[in-house]
Structure formats: structure tokens, C-alpha cells
Design a protein around this motif. Structure first.
Motif, PDB file in Angstrom:
ATOM      1  N   ASP B 104      -4.425  -1.933   5.584  1.00  7.06           N
ATOM      2  CA  ASP B 104      -5.388  -1.231   4.769  1.00  7.06           C
ATOM      3  C   ASP B 104      -4.592  -0.110   4.191  1.00  7.06           C
ATOM      4  O   ASP B 104      -4.841   0.314   2.814  1.00  7.06           O
ATOM      5  N   ASP B 107      -1.993  -1.188   1.640  1.00  8.69           N
ATOM      6  CA  ASP B 107      -2.749  -1.661   0.328  1.00  8.69           C
ATOM      7  C   ASP B 107      -3.047  -0.432  -0.416  1.00  8.69           C
ATOM      8  O   ASP B 107      -3.010  -0.405  -1.681  1.00  8.69           O
ATOM      9  N   ARG B 108      -3.706   0.522  -0.011  1.00  8.07           N
ATOM     10  CA  ARG B 108      -3.859   1.807  -0.726  1.00  8.07           C
ATOM     11  C   ARG B 108      -2.834   2.372  -1.468  1.00  8.07           C
ATOM     12  O   ARG B 108      -3.179   3.150  -2.500  1.00  8.07           O
ATOM     13  N   GLY B 110      -0.376   0.498  -2.348  1.00  2.00           N
ATOM     14  CA  GLY B 110       0.379  -0.710  -3.020  1.00  2.00           C
ATOM     15  C   GLY B 110       1.407  -1.203  -2.204  1.00  2.00           C
ATOM     16  O   GLY B 110       2.661  -1.660  -3.092  1.00  2.00           O
ATOM     17  N   ILE B 111       1.561  -1.321  -0.991  1.00  2.00           N
ATOM     18  CA  ILE B 111       2.799  -1.595  -0.546  1.00  2.00           C
ATOM     19  C   ILE B 111       2.655  -2.482   0.778  1.00  2.00           C
ATOM     20  O   ILE B 111       3.242  -2.608   1.790  1.00  2.00           O
ATOM     21  N   GLY B 112       1.200  -3.232   0.424  1.00  2.00           N
ATOM     22  CA  GLY B 112       0.871  -4.099   1.696  1.00  2.00           C
ATOM     23  C   GLY B 112       2.111  -5.102   1.833  1.00  2.00           C
ATOM     24  O   GLY B 112       2.240  -5.624   3.200  1.00  2.00           O
ATOM     25  N   ARG B 116       3.265  -6.515   5.641  1.00  2.00           N
ATOM     26  CA  ARG B 116       2.848  -7.647   6.307  1.00  2.00           C
ATOM     27  C   ARG B 116       3.766  -9.045   6.064  1.00  2.00           C
ATOM     28  O   ARG B 116       3.816  -9.811   5.378  1.00  2.00           O
ATOM     29  N   GLU B 484     -14.108  -7.963   7.270  1.00  2.00           N
ATOM     30  CA  GLU B 484     -13.059  -7.039   6.601  1.00  2.00           C
ATOM     31  C   GLU B 484     -13.685  -5.838   6.313  1.00  2.00           C
ATOM     32  O   GLU B 484     -13.636  -5.036   5.359  1.00  2.00           O
TER      33      GLU B 484
END
Lengths: 343, 520
Positions: B104, B107-108, B110-112, B116, B484
Motif C-alpha cells: 500500500d 502504491d501511494r 507509484g512504485i508498487g 511486488r 483490502e
């Protein structure tokens, strides 16, 4: 002489335990539920049911494995009703002959035929559409699921693991309509257009669109609405930058999966079980589902509010046989691996 | 024959049956083996992925755990005492939750995608699980006598060489057991594999069985997974069978030198020790605290029920696990097959928890029908009112941890000491009470904390096997996380952390007590 002393004690203990068990599980005004849904969605509905009927609901929340537990318990199972998500899991109940018919006049009147088993061995409670998301500034919105696999869109698409049940059901729906060859072509096209390896949950795909990692994302619609209404400002902000698109297959129809319920074959309280299912398809309960979890009701006469009503109006009604989708899961999962969408 | 000897054989049979029942309960049949042959190439691919992931997570965890344990035990630097304590805390968070939180956060910004992947997953698992190594290795270092490394130094070794040639080999059993636990838990993880898009055997078993109803394929992969785990376990035991190190307990003569660090060295040592705490605990917990402030009221309201259920399971299952481990040690001492019982003790870790739970369902069903045939009474109602099957399942699942702790404790005993005690005329029980148990206390206490924390955060078994009306903190947290929803998951997750910290405070005291006794 130890033995005579021991035996009455043992009997007393056994009798006490049996009485306790009786109190816990066999009360007449009670219905026992095994469910793979989460507690937050069902609490309000069960409370409303108890208020309306006086029947207490005893629920066990088993994220995965409720069907297997019911099967292993056999005749001894205390479960009356089993509530599941995904047509695949409902199909598993029928396959293992674990359910009894729930085809009351109430169910027949409330639930369209394509949303229940012909003999009532499962009944859908909500519909869940798998839709596409794009940035608010995006001009080119996909009208069809096929558009996501079109040539010249490399590096644009995000989705969660290709072996996740939500995706497998979508792939199976395609396979059911167009056959293996076309399905493999479509899946390979999706794979070619991936912006990143399939990963993350559904919310992560929507966040990926907001952050610019992904041009298009695939996710279930209720996650989008939950993000829009989240207490977490970061989730709200991400969802606010993203628009929802309801594509159809080229010959019409948006992919819809369901959550649903069945009466356990050896239910100790079959009447209460049917009463619960009748209640869950009533307007009152269906409205709670829509408001609480942003899922679409199975009843056509339940008014939805705001964003959900707007989205629901976009979704083209599709009565594709859900049982076919369930049966094609293994084949669809295999094709996803072949196309490179799953490992 | 002495009564102990008469007891041994039936007891051994009973234990083996009890431990293997969940695996037998899976009902693996010819179809599974046929499927195994048929899918060999695909499964081989999953197997290689799983081995790579498990080996990298275990390697990283061994490195982190051993380095931190050594620095804490052998060096003094500012903040060392708090750090020694804090290094355990990442273990309080279930790995999947740490993975979701990091996912999370990534993702905030923008590098999820950068997180992963298999490497990210190995890192997350290592950060969440290195305390297995840290906690088992610390007693091993603290009880090592300094005489051996001093001898090595007089023979011309540099401090680093002395560490590699003396200290490390002596701690090897503890390191290996800890790393094995990390590897098996990584191979059997499902939630992280799903979120990070990994193709592991553990995920394959779960996905094909519970998502698609393909039982034979799932069973085939489970067989492969169990074989890999047992092979790793067996080779670990056998490879050190001839390496028996005994050392004097008379540490007052030659206490290992404690290095007082200052300046750049102290800073570097503190940095190494605080890094896993920061990444594995501080950052995820700060995120959780922020989430908890926004969490719905219902997430807070269910905490007392969750706490009660968690406490009940810890009390029941930890006690049973130690009892089983002690019985194991008793029968093992005469076993002629090296590594057999170690392997058995770890078999609960050999397959994913959700599949292990299905095996327990099968075993319970079989046991119930046998009992019904004998007594005429169905005992199934027990499930409805009491967590009988669940406590048994948890105890067998975490037997590896209890047995590992016991083994680490026994390693701290030297035969010479036992002979001395015997020559003083102490009976078997007196020796146990006055000599063995005090010396084993640090390892046993560390094991107890590990097992209690493991039970507290355990998921698939608790979810699938618990009776009506029972909930735990882990179940509550997962109920939200599966949707989620990290906000709702935060309060029960923080309660888990608080519980582990409380347990740590209690056990830490025993740690020091144990050190004092062995040093005296």
C-alpha cells in the motif's frame, strides 16, 4: 477401588458437555451459518433478520474452506446455511452434493432464473461486475473487453494475478462464449499489453491508474466505490482521479460474478435456514447489501443510490450461464498460464 | 525392563500417529501420484521458484538474525539494550500484513511494481521472520564459553576468523533450525504469494484445491512440497550429526570478551541492528497507527473477544506443543534412524496451513467415526462448543518450534555436567529440576514466546477449525484485510503487537535469569 468412582464422574462430565452443546447448537430459534464472506458485510443483515423473525444467527466466518469443513462434517454438521462468494465455490457445493433445494416462492419471485440453480441448490444474493478503470483524462475508453487486448496498446494494462478466482471467472466467461482458440488469442493480447507483471489486489490496480503506472485496470466495481467512500483520504483521492468503464464482450454483456447461499443438506434447522435465505433476497436485506458493500442486488426492484445506481445503469444485463463459467475454471486457468498471464 | 523402556514403543507409535494424522487426513491417493507424474514439468517449475524464494528468504533471515544476535550478545553500544528487545517485535506482525502495508505504501508513491516481485517478497518474509533465527541463536551465543575463541586467537586467528571457525559452528544448530522454519513458512505462504504475483508450490496447492476444486493436482503439489521440506529438514539434521560440540559451563573462568564499541563502529553496529526493526516493525506499525485512527468503531469493539480467544488458544496449544515435544525428545533418544524424529516434528510445517487444516478435518472425521463405532456416541458436537481439534492442530503445526527450542536447550547441557550431578547423588528428577531446567530455561522461554506469537497470528487453521462464537485477533485483522481494508485491520493488528511486546517483557526477565545461572 478407583473404577466405580471414576465412571459416574465421567458420565456427569459427558452429560454436562452434551447439555452445553445442546444449548450452543441445537436451539430451535437459531440458524447456524458457515460463510466465506467477511463479518462486516453480514452483521447488519443478520441483525435485521433476528429483529424480523426472532431467530438468532450463529455465524462462523471462514475465509476459505467452509465448503470443505461442511463436507468433512457430513451428517453431523451443525451448519444450516452456507454463504459463499464466487460462482466457483457455489458450484463446488453442488458438485459435492452438500446442499438442499431452496426454491421457495419468495426466492423464485425475487431472483431471476439465471441467478439461481435450476433446483435451488444455490441462490445468488448479490451481483459483482468486473469492470475497467481509466484516468479521468483518458480519452480512449474501451467499449469491449476485447479492446484491452488490441494491438498497439503495449504497456497499458494492470490486473491482479491471472490465477485469482475473479480473473479466472472473467477468462472462463470469455472461453465459454468464444472457444479455446479465440480465448487464448485474447489472453495473449492482454498479456502483451501488460504495464507490469500481474500483481497486487483489486484496489492496487485502481491506485496504479491514479499514479500513472497503468492506463487501464481491471477490478471489481465494489472496490472502486469503497475507495471513493473510504475514511482514508489517500484512497479517496486515488479513486477520485479514476473513472469507471463498463465494457461488454463484443456481442454484448458485461461479466458478472455472484455471491450466494445454499441450504446445507443435513441442516438441523431447515425451516430457519429457508427463512434466512428468503430474508436475504428480500428488499430490506438487498438494500443493506447495496449500501454496505456496494454490490449490486439480485432483485431488479431494489433502488440503488447515487454512484452505484449510475454504474449499474451502465452495466449491460447478461444472463450467461454461471454454471458454465464455474465448470470452465480449470480450463481457463490453464489458458491463462499458457498466455503468460499466470505463472 | 524399566517402565520407561516399556512405555517407549507404544508412546512412539502414538506420537507418530498424532503428528502424521493431519497429513494422512488429506486422503492422498493414487490419483495424486498419477497427477504428480503427469504434471511433473509444470510442478518442477513451481518447485524451483519455491526453492529460490524460500532459500533467499531463509538466507537473508539467517544473515540478519545471526548478525544481530552476535552484535547484541558480544558488543556494547549505545541503545543496545532497547535494540535487543526491539529486534523481536517484527515477529508480532503476520507476514501477509507487513506485505500488504508495504504494498500500500509503495502504491501511494507509484512504485508498487518495484516491490511486488520475488526479491521484494523474500525481503518482506525475511524481515517478518528473522526473529526465529535471532531468538534461537541468541542463547547459543550467550552460552558459548570464551575459552574456545580465546584459544583460536592464541593460535593466530583474527577476531573474524575466530568467529567463523569457532563461534559460528557452535551456533550452527540454532541458525539452521531458525532458517529452516523461515524457509518452510515462506514456501507455504499464500497471501504474500497471491499479492506479489508469485508462482510458488504453496500458492499452487491452495489455489487449485480451494479455488478450483482440483484435488488431485493440489495433492500432487502438496506431496512435492512436503518432500522438499522434509528433505531439507533431514539433510540439515544429518549433516551435523557428527558435529557434537560440548563446552564447559564454567564461564566465570573464561567469559567471552564483550567488545565495547565507540565511534564509527558503534554507529555501524547500531545501524545493522536497528535496520530490521525500522523496516520490519517501526514503519509498518506507524502506518497501522495512522490507519487505526481512521478505523471503524466495530474494529475496536471486537478486540476483547479476539483477545480472549487468542489467550485461550495460546494457553492450550503452547502447553500441548511442549508436551508433545518433550514426549518426542523422550522417544527420540533411542531412535536408530538419524534425523527421523526431527523430520517428523517439522512435518506440520511441511504443507500450507490451509491444506494442513483440511487434513485435520479429514483426521477428525475419521477419529469421530471410529469413536462412534466403538462408543455409539457421536463426538462431533465437541467441535461446536470447544476448540479441541483446533488446539490439537496448532500444537502439531508448531511442534517444530517447541522441539527446536527444546533441542537448543539440550544443546546447552554438557554430559560432563550431568555426570557431575550424578556423582553428587542427585536423582533423575533432581537433576532435571536443579540442573537441566535452569540451564535450558532461556531457550525454552524463547521458544515459548515464539510459539505463543506464532499461535496468536496463525490464520488458516484458526479460521477453518474454530468453533462457533470463537474469534481471535488474527481472525479479526484478516476479516478486514481480506476485503483490502487496512483501516479496519489496524486495531486488531496493533493489539497483536501489544500482546507480543507484553510477552517479550515477561520472557526477557527469564533470559537474564538463565544467563546468570549458567554463568554462575
Amino acid at each position: 477401588m478407583k473404577k466405580p468412582y471414576f465412571v459416574p464422574g465421567g458420565r456427569l462430565l459427558a452429560a454436562t458437555l452434551i447439555a452445553l452443546a445442546g444449548m450452543a447448537a441445537a436451539s430451535a430459534d437459531q440458524v447456524n451459518v458457515y460463510t466465506e464472506r467477511q463479518q462486516v458485510f453480514l452483521d447488519d443483515i443478520f441483525a435485521a433478520f433476528t429483529e424480523a423473525t426472532g431467530i438468532e444467527v450463529e455465524a462462523l466466518y471462514i475465509d476459505k474452506g467452509a465448503v470443505e469443513r461442511l463436507a468433512s462434517e457430513g451428517e453431523a454438521s451443525p451448519a444450516d446455511v452456507i454463504i459463499l462468494t464466487d460462482i466457483g465455490r457455489l458450484h463446488e457445493v453442488v458438485k459435492q452434493e452438500l446442499s438442499a433445494p431452496a426454491d421457495s416462492p419468495e426466492v423464485q419471485a425475487a431472483v431471476p432464473a439465471w441467478l439461481r440453480h435450476p433446483q435451488g441448490l444455490w441462490v445468488a444474493l448479490t451481483r459483482r461486475a468486473r469492470l475497467v478503470y481509466a484516468h479521468n483524462d483518458e480519452q480512449q475508453l474501451p467499449a469491449h473487453y476485447e479492446d484491452l487486448a488490441a494491438a498497439g496498446m503495449e504497456g497499458s494494462l494492470c490486473l491482479r494475478s491471472g490465477s485469482h478466482p475473479y480473473n479466472v471467472a472473467l477468462f472462463a466467461a470469455y472461453l465459454d462464449r468464444y472457444g479455446e482458440e479465440k480465448a487464448l488469442g485474447w489472453l495473449s493480447g492482454l498479456n502483451q499489453n501488460l504495464a507490469r507483471e500481474p500483481q497486487g489486489n483489486d484496489r492496487a490496480q485502481i491506485k496504479g491508474v491514479a499514479s500513472g503506472e497503468c492506463r487501464y485496470a481491471i477490478a471489481n466495481s465494489y472496490y472502486y466505490f469503497k475507495m471513493l467512500n473510504s475514511d482514508d483520504s489517500a484512497e479517496r483521492d486515488a479513486a477520485a482521479q479514476v473513472q469507471l468503464v463498463a465494457p461488454t464482450f463484443v456481442d454484448g454483456g458485461t461479466h458478472v460474478n455472484v455471491s450466494g447461499a445454499a441450504i446445507a443438506r443435513h441442516a438441523p434447522h431447515p425451516e430457519a435456514a429457508l427463512a434466512l435465505i428468503n430474508f436475504m433476497v428480500s428488499s430490506q436485506a438487498q438494500k443493506i447489501y447495496a449500501e454496505r458493500n456496494f454490490e449490486m442486488p439480485v432483485r431488479e426492484d431494489v433502488a440503488m443510490t447515487g454512484q452505484l445506481a449510475d454504474a449499474s445503469a451502465l452495466i449491460e444485463s447478461d444472463s450467461q450461464q454461471l454454471a458454465d463459467i464455474a465448470q470452465l475454471r480449470s480450463e481457463a486457468a490453464r489458458l491463462a498460464v499458457e498466455a503468460g498471464l499466470a505463472k | 525392563m524399566r517402565p520407561a523402556a516399556v512405555l517407549r514403543l507404544p508412546l512412539a507409535g502414538l506420537i507418530v500417529l498424532a503428528v502424521l494424522a493431519p497429513l494422512l487426513g488429506l486422503g492422498i491417493d493414487g490419483a495424486a501420484f498419477a497427477s504428480l507424474a503427469e504434471r511433473a514439468p509444470a510442478l518442477g517449475r513451481y518447485g524451483v521458484n519455491t526453492l529460490l524464494l524460500a532459500a533467499s528468504a531463509a538466507g537473508l533471515a539467517a544473515l540478519l538474525g545471526t548478525a544481530c544476535a552476535w552484535l547484541i550478545e558480544r558488543c556494547r553500544f549505545a541503545g543496545r539494550d532497547i535494540c535487543a528487545f526491539a529486534l523481536f517485535l517484527p515477529f508480532a506482525l503476520p507476514p501477509y500484513l507487513a506485505a500488504f502495508i508495504w504494498s500500500d505504501l509503495a502504491d501511494r508513491i507509484g512504485i508498487g511494481f518495484a516491490l511486488r516481485n520475488p526479491l521484494g517478497a523474500a525481503l518482506i518474509m525475511a524481515l517478518a521472520l528473522y526473529p526465529y533465527v535471532y531468538f534461537l541463536v541468541r542463547p547459543a551465543f550467550s552460552q558459548q564459553t570464551g575459552a574456545l575463541s580465546a584459544a583460536a586467537r592464541t593460535l593466530g586467528c583474527t577476531p573474524w576468523q575466530a568467529f567463523c571457525k569457532v563461534s559460528l559452528p557452535l551456533a550452527r544448530p540454532a541458525i539452521a533450525i531458525g532458517a529452516l522454519l523461515v524457509a518452510m513458512e515462506t514456501a507455504n505462504d499464500i497471501a504474500v504469494a497471491e499479492d506479489y504475483g508469485l508462482a510458488t508450490l504453496g500458492y499452487f496447492v491452495y489455489d487449485s484445491w480451494l479455488n478450483r476444486g482440483e484435488r488431485a493436482a493440489a495433492a500432487a503439489a502438496a506431496i512435492l512440497l512436503a518432500l522438499l521440506a522434509l528433505a531439507a529438514s533431514w539433510s540439515e539434521t544429518v549433516s551435523r550429526i557428527r558435529q557434537r560440540h560440548h563446552q564447559s559451563q564454567l564461564r566465570t573462568f573464561a567469559s567471552e570478551k564483550i567488545a565495547k564499541l565507540s565511534g564509527g563502529k558503534a554507529l555501524a553496529a547500531a545501524g545493522v541492528c536497528w535496520l530490521p526493526v525500522l523496516l520490519g516493525f517501526a514503519i509498518p506499525v506507524l502506518a497501522l497507527i495512522r490507519h487505526a485512527l481512521l478505523a471503524p468503531a466495530v474494529a475496536w469493539q471486537r478486540l476483547p473477544a479476539g483477545l480472549l480467544g487468542t489467550a485461550l488458544l495460546i494457553a492450550g496449544a503452547a502447553a500441548l506443543a511442549y508436551l508433545l515435544a518433550a514426549a518426542f525428545a523422550f522417544v527420540r533418544s533411542r531412535s536408530r534412524v538419524p534425523g527421523l524424529f526431527e523430520m517428523l516434528a517439522r512435518s506440520g510445517y511441511a504443507i500450507p496451513g490451509s491444506v494442513f487444516a483440511l487434513g485435520c478435518l479429514g483426521a477428525a472425521a475419521a477419529a469421530a467415526s471410529i469413536l462412534k463405532a466403538i462408543t455409539g456416541v457421536s463426538l462431533y458436537w465437541l467441535w461446536v462448543v470447544a476448540p479441541v481439534v483446533l488446539i490439537y492442530a496448532l500444537a502439531v503445526r508448531y511442534l517444530a518450534v517447541a522441539a527446536g527450542a527444546l533441542e537448543a536447550g539440550v544443546a546447552a547441557l554438557s554430559p560432563g555436567l550431568d555426570k557431575t550431578a550424578r556423582s553428587c547423588g542427585l536423582s533423575r528428577w533432581q537433576r532435571l529440576r536443579m540442573v537441566h531446567l535452569p540451564l535450558m530455561a532461556p531457550a525454552l522461554a524463547a521458544g515459548l514466546l515464539l510459539i505463543a506469537t506464532d499461535i496468536a497470528k496463525e490464520l488458516p487453521l484458526t479460521l477453518i477449525l474454530r468453533p462457533f462464537g470463537m474469534t481471535t485477533l488474527a481472525v479479526e485483522a484478516y476479516g478486514f484485510a481480506a476485503d483490502e481494508d487496512l483501516l479496519g485491520a489496524a486495531p486488531p493488528a496493533l493489539a497483536l503487537v501489544a500482546l507480543a511486546a507484553a510477552g517479550l517483557i515477561v520472557v526477557h526477565r527469564h533470559f537474564r535469569a538463565g544467563n546468570r545461572i549458567s554463568a554462575g
